[in-house]
Design a protein around this motif. Structure first.
Motif, PDB file in Angstrom:
ATOM      1  N   GLU A  18      42.927  46.168  43.875  1.00  0.00           N
ATOM      2  CA  GLU A  18      43.140  44.747  44.086  1.00  0.00           C
ATOM      3  C   GLU A  18      41.846  44.000  43.788  1.00  0.00           C
ATOM      4  N   ARG A  19      41.893  43.072  42.880  1.00  0.00           N
ATOM      5  CA  ARG A  19      40.685  42.330  42.499  1.00  0.00           C
ATOM      6  C   ARG A  19      40.430  41.133  43.400  1.00  0.00           C
ATOM      7  N   VAL A  20      41.446  40.646  44.090  1.00  0.00           N
ATOM      8  CA  VAL A  20      41.292  39.470  44.942  1.00  0.00           C
ATOM      9  C   VAL A  20      41.130  39.915  46.385  1.00  0.00           C
ATOM     10  N   SER A  21      40.121  39.347  47.054  1.00  0.00           N
ATOM     11  CA  SER A  21      39.915  39.658  48.468  1.00  0.00           C
ATOM     12  C   SER A  21      39.692  38.357  49.225  1.00  0.00           C
ATOM     13  N   ALA A  22      39.995  38.397  50.509  1.00  0.00           N
ATOM     14  CA  ALA A  22      39.823  37.227  51.364  1.00  0.00           C
ATOM     15  C   ALA A  22      38.706  37.492  52.358  1.00  0.00           C
ATOM     16  N   VAL A  23      37.806  36.521  52.479  1.00  0.00           N
ATOM     17  CA  VAL A  23      36.705  36.604  53.427  1.00  0.00           C
ATOM     18  C   VAL A  23      36.629  35.264  54.147  1.00  0.00           C
ATOM     19  N   ASN A  24      36.834  35.293  55.452  1.00  0.00           N
ATOM     20  CA  ASN A  24      36.783  34.077  56.273  1.00  0.00           C
ATOM     21  C   ASN A  24      37.669  32.962  55.720  1.00  0.00           C
ATOM     22  N   PHE A  41      40.049  28.285  47.320  1.00  0.00           N
ATOM     23  CA  PHE A  41      40.790  27.903  48.512  1.00  0.00           C
ATOM     24  C   PHE A  41      42.043  28.737  48.742  1.00  0.00           C
ATOM     25  N   THR A  42      42.706  29.137  47.662  1.00  0.00           N
ATOM     26  CA  THR A  42      43.932  29.919  47.811  1.00  0.00           C
ATOM     27  C   THR A  42      43.886  31.149  46.922  1.00  0.00           C
ATOM     28  N   ARG A  43      44.742  32.103  47.224  1.00  0.00           N
ATOM     29  CA  ARG A  43      44.856  33.314  46.408  1.00  0.00           C
ATOM     30  C   ARG A  43      45.316  32.973  44.990  1.00  0.00           C
ATOM     31  N   VAL A  44      46.218  32.006  44.893  1.00  0.00           N
ATOM     32  CA  VAL A  44      46.723  31.572  43.586  1.00  0.00           C
ATOM     33  C   VAL A  44      45.576  31.020  42.740  1.00  0.00           C
ATOM     34  N   ASP A  45      44.690  30.235  43.349  1.00  0.00           N
ATOM     35  CA  ASP A  45      43.531  29.713  42.626  1.00  0.00           C
ATOM     36  C   ASP A  45      42.655  30.855  42.115  1.00  0.00           C
ATOM     37  N   ALA A  46      42.405  31.833  42.953  1.00  0.00           N
ATOM     38  CA  ALA A  46      41.568  32.968  42.557  1.00  0.00           C
ATOM     39  C   ALA A  46      42.212  33.749  41.421  1.00  0.00           C
ATOM     40  N   GLU A  47      43.505  33.984  41.515  1.00  0.00           N
ATOM     41  CA  GLU A  47      44.200  34.730  40.455  1.00  0.00           C
ATOM     42  C   GLU A  47      44.187  33.957  39.139  1.00  0.00           C
ATOM     43  N   ARG A  48      44.345  32.641  39.206  1.00  0.00           N
ATOM     44  CA  ARG A  48      44.289  31.821  37.993  1.00  0.00           C
ATOM     45  C   ARG A  48      42.896  31.896  37.372  1.00  0.00           C
ATOM     46  N   GLU A  49      41.879  31.886  38.202  1.00  0.00           N
ATOM     47  CA  GLU A  49      40.509  31.919  37.706  1.00  0.00           C
ATOM     48  C   GLU A  49      40.140  33.268  37.093  1.00  0.00           C
ATOM     49  N   ILE A  50      40.835  34.331  37.467  1.00  0.00           N
ATOM     50  CA  ILE A  50      40.612  35.629  36.821  1.00  0.00           C
ATOM     51  C   ILE A  50      40.887  35.507  35.327  1.00  0.00           C
TER      52      ILE A  50
END
Length: 69
Positions: A18-24, A41-50
């Motif tokens: 899993e490339r996306v992780s959540a911290v605080n 801010f969101t997991r969707v944002d992080a996945e889009r930025e990948i």
């Protein structure tokens, strides 16, 4: 997974994870190069930025290769 990129000096084993992780409550993604990108801010944002990150890396590689000649 066994694989070797052209820039890798020797064959290596790369494990899919899993490339996306959540911290605080903020989201980050890790790169193959070992950097941690974010926060988002969101997991969707992080996945889009990948995908944006991958596109930038490909463009940078193309620019470097085009200037080599």
């Amino acid at each position: 997974m066994f694989g070797q990129r052209r820039i890798d000096p020797t064959p290596g084993t790369h494990y899919r994870c899993e490339r996306v992780s959540a911290v605080n409550g903020q989201y980050f993604f890790s790169t193959r190069e070992g950097s941690l990108e974010g926060p988002y801010f969101t997991r969707v944002d992080a996945e889009r930025e990948i995908y944006c990150y991958i596109r930038r890396m490909i463009q940078a590689k193309d620019i470097i290769e085009s200037r080599a000649f």
